[in-house]
Design an enzyme around this catalytic site. Structure first.
Site, PDB file in Angstrom:
ATOM      1  N   TYR A 146       0.848  -1.185   0.000  1.00 39.96           N
ATOM      2  CA  TYR A 146       0.000   0.000   0.000  1.00 39.96           C
ATOM      3  C   TYR A 146       0.885   1.237   0.000  1.00 39.96           C
ATOM      4  O   TYR A 146       2.092   1.158   0.279  1.00 39.96           O
ATOM      5  CB  TYR A 146      -0.924   0.007   1.220  1.00 39.96           C
ATOM      6  N   ASP A 183      -2.907   1.917  16.862  1.00 44.78           N
ATOM      7  CA  ASP A 183      -2.558   1.603  15.475  1.00 44.78           C
ATOM      8  C   ASP A 183      -2.727   2.818  14.568  1.00 44.78           C
ATOM      9  O   ASP A 183      -2.890   2.688  13.364  1.00 44.78           O
ATOM     10  CB  ASP A 183      -3.364   0.410  14.947  1.00 44.78           C
ATOM     11  N   HIS A 228      -1.899  -6.801  17.290  1.00 41.98           N
ATOM     12  CA  HIS A 228      -3.256  -6.835  16.730  1.00 41.98           C
ATOM     13  C   HIS A 228      -4.008  -8.121  17.081  1.00 41.98           C
ATOM     14  O   HIS A 228      -4.710  -8.716  16.262  1.00 41.98           O
ATOM     15  CB  HIS A 228      -3.223  -6.630  15.224  1.00 41.98           C
TER      16      HIS A 228
END
Length: 293
Positions: free
Chosen positions: A52, A249, A182
């Protein structure tokens, strides 16, 4: 500066620009244990092999979010798009004069002098991102672990343990502590009887592994505020109450569903942990030990 590789690494959205305060005040000394900074790309270029392309997410913007939430300290985690060039991460840590720590990404061939310099600058661990291009390969784990063991660092793993429960055995045999970020990417719909969830909970119960109850929105199948993650989060906390930390995050890279406000995520954490003493342990005491604040 435009990034010529954007065509092969699609752009992702930035964070909600208007973070709102959480409903409940965080305890003094709270640490956001998982965040990233990006850009400017002409100073900190992204690797071509990435999944990304994030927009700039500056230290100034991050500090504004921290102040709004009530965090006093933070941990910057090296993202996959920056490869092993830790300058953006370490420059952000240096700018905060002891209030920040770092988790970096290093090649096993890094020199002892470079490792010592990173340690002096606030680095405390190395991340293996097994979910995105640009991260270190799993084959490098043992070599990196041997290099960082004398520094008292940890290994941090970003991996989907529902899909790869066998990774828990890799974590178990390392000579340094491991941190699973996570929530192991555990999916609520697969439940706590899933082999990956069982393996992760067993590892936590053995007394050396840590977990970040971060990224609830990445695990959830629900809309904001992601309450379907509550059972998983509470099970992880119960398994390792002295080895669990929380992170926002921010700026939520490579996320393409409706973007959470960081106030939503802090409020959800406070719902997960209704006991004030336990919240303080997770937000203040545990991070102080793990990152040596």
């Amino acid at each position: 500066m435009a990034d010529p590789s954007t065509a092969t690494a699609p752009a992702c959205p930035g964070p909600d620009p208007d973070p709102r305060p959480p409903a409940m005040r965080l305890p003094a000394g709270s640490v956001d244990c998982h965040s990233h900074v990006f850009g400017p790309v002409d100073r900190y270029p992204y690797v071509a092999n990435r999944g990304y392309t994030p927009p700039d997410a500056s230290l100034a913007d991050y500090r504004r979010m921290l102040a709004t939430m009530g965090f006093d300290r933070a941990v910057i985690v090296q993202p996959s798009v920056l490869g092993t060039d830790n300058r953006a991460t370490m420059d952000a840590v240096a700018a905060m004069g002891g209030a920040f720590r770092a988790v970096v990404v290093v090649d096993p061939s890094i020199s002892d002098a470079e490792l010592r310099a990173l340690d002096a600058g606030g680095a405390r661990g190395v991340r293996f991102n097994l979910n995105n291009p640009g991260g270190l390969p799993l084959e490098a784990v043992e070599a990196v672990a041997r290099r960082i063991a004398p520094l008292g660092w940890h290994l941090q793993f970003f991996a989907d343990l529902n899909l790869r429960p066998e990774l828990v055995e890799v974590m178990r045999r390392q000579p340094v502590p491991v941190v699973i970020d996570h929530m192991g990417h555990l999916r609520p719909e697969r439940g706590l009887d899933d082999p990956g969830a069982r393996a992760m909970l067993a590892l936590l119960g053995e007394g050396t592994a840590w977990v970040k109850v971060s990224g609830a929105y990445r695990c959830s199948s629900a809309d904001i505020p992601y309450r379907d993650t509550t059972e998983i989060a509470r099970a992880l906390i119960a398994a390792a109450p002295d080895r669990v930390v929380f992170g926002t995050d921010w700026p939520h890279p490579d996320y393409r569903r409706p973007m959470p406000n960081d106030g939503d995520l802090v409020d959800l954490f406070n719902e997960w942990v209704p006991d004030a003493e336990q919240r303080r342990r997770i937000l203040v005491d545990n991070p102080a030990r793990l990152y040596r604040f």
